[in-house]
Write an enzyme that holds these catalytic residues in place. Structure first.
Site, PDB file in Angstrom:
ATOM      1  N   ILE A  99      -3.066  -7.439   5.728  1.00  0.00           N
ATOM      2  CA  ILE A  99      -2.531  -8.474   4.845  1.00  0.00           C
ATOM      3  C   ILE A  99      -2.773  -7.963   3.429  1.00  0.00           C
ATOM      4  CG2 ILE A  99      -4.658  -9.822   5.031  1.00  0.00           C
ATOM      5  CD1 ILE A  99      -2.943 -12.356   4.600  1.00  0.00           C
ATOM      6  N   TYR A 100      -1.700  -7.618   2.743  1.00  0.00           N
ATOM      7  CA  TYR A 100      -1.801  -6.999   1.428  1.00  0.00           C
ATOM      8  C   TYR A 100      -0.792  -7.617   0.467  1.00  0.00           C
ATOM      9  CZ  TYR A 100      -4.622  -3.142   3.252  1.00  0.00           C
ATOM     10  OH  TYR A 100      -5.620  -2.387   3.813  1.00  0.00           O
ATOM     11  N   GLY A 111      -1.483 -14.103  -1.620  1.00  0.00           N
ATOM     12  CA  GLY A 111      -2.300 -13.908  -0.420  1.00  0.00           C
ATOM     13  C   GLY A 111      -2.346 -15.165   0.425  1.00  0.00           C
ATOM     14  N   ASN A 138     -15.373  -4.824   0.401  1.00  0.00           N
ATOM     15  CA  ASN A 138     -14.227  -5.519  -0.198  1.00  0.00           C
ATOM     16  C   ASN A 138     -14.582  -6.996  -0.438  1.00  0.00           C
ATOM     17  OD1 ASN A 138     -11.737  -6.509  -0.986  1.00  0.00           O
ATOM     18  ND2 ASN A 138     -10.596  -5.433   0.626  1.00  0.00           N
ATOM     19  N   TYR A 145     -11.285 -14.744   2.762  1.00  0.00           N
ATOM     20  CA  TYR A 145     -11.345 -15.143   4.172  1.00  0.00           C
ATOM     21  C   TYR A 145     -12.393 -16.232   4.395  1.00  0.00           C
ATOM     22  CZ  TYR A 145      -8.482 -11.001   4.812  1.00  0.00           C
ATOM     23  OH  TYR A 145      -7.487 -10.067   4.721  1.00  0.00           O
TER      24      TYR A 145
END
Length: 175
Positions: A99-100, A111, A138, A145
């Protein structure tokens, strides 16, 4: 900023755009913290036309592009189901493998828009949970998340060129 962006399934006509956004976003995200040699090795091995074609043709994987009204690609999503999942291979789970969003869209809810597409697909497929792996370094992605309900449940190793890195495996229960 994202009101003019749609997240749509990738068709074969989108293949060049998928490869371009895959390379660009991966490079934007990780080039500053990895060697050029390892970045080139990863791109050659994992984002080659042959590898992406194989992934795109797998019936247990799905790619989506985030496109604006002019057809410009701002980001993408790759989902895996069943045996296409990289680790768990659980029929009740769905993996977000990639997912970018382009850096210029960071902080502008792209996002979230792409993630909402993943949620929609998970609910349509009646998945019990979504899982993913994220590099332990990251912090931006981990915060995203976590904010969206994911919790760490394990770790695994990820090879970027010649460098072995640790990923956190995170899960979001859906039922």
């Amino acid at each position: 900023m994202t009101e003019n962006i749609q997240v749509i399934p990738v068709g074969m006509a989108d293949f060049d755009a998928l490869r371009a956004i895959s390379i660009r976003t991966f490079t934007e995200t990780f080039a500053d913290v990895n060697t050029e040699e390892n970045m080139q090795l990863y791109v050659a091995e994992n984002l080659s036309p042959e590898k992406l074609t194989s992934e795109a043709c797998n019936p247990d994987s799905a790619f989506f592009l985030a496109k604006d009204d002019s057809g410009n690609v701002a980001g993408y999503l790759k989902l895996n189901f069943n045996t296409a999942q990289t680790e768990l291979r659980d029929k009740d789970g769905m993996e977000i493998e990639r997912i970018y969003a382009l850096k210029e869209y960071h902080g502008k809810s792209l996002g979230k828009l792409i993630f909402e597409k993943a949620l929609t697909v998970a609910y349509e497929r009646k998945a019990a949970y979504i899982w993913l792996a994220v590099w332990e370094e990251n912090a931006r992605a981990i915060a995203f998340y976590t904010k969206n309900g994911f919790v760490v449940f394990d770790k695994h190793f990820f090879r970027l060129g010649n460098d072995v890195q640790t990923d956190l495996m995170m899960r979001l229960p859906l039922r």
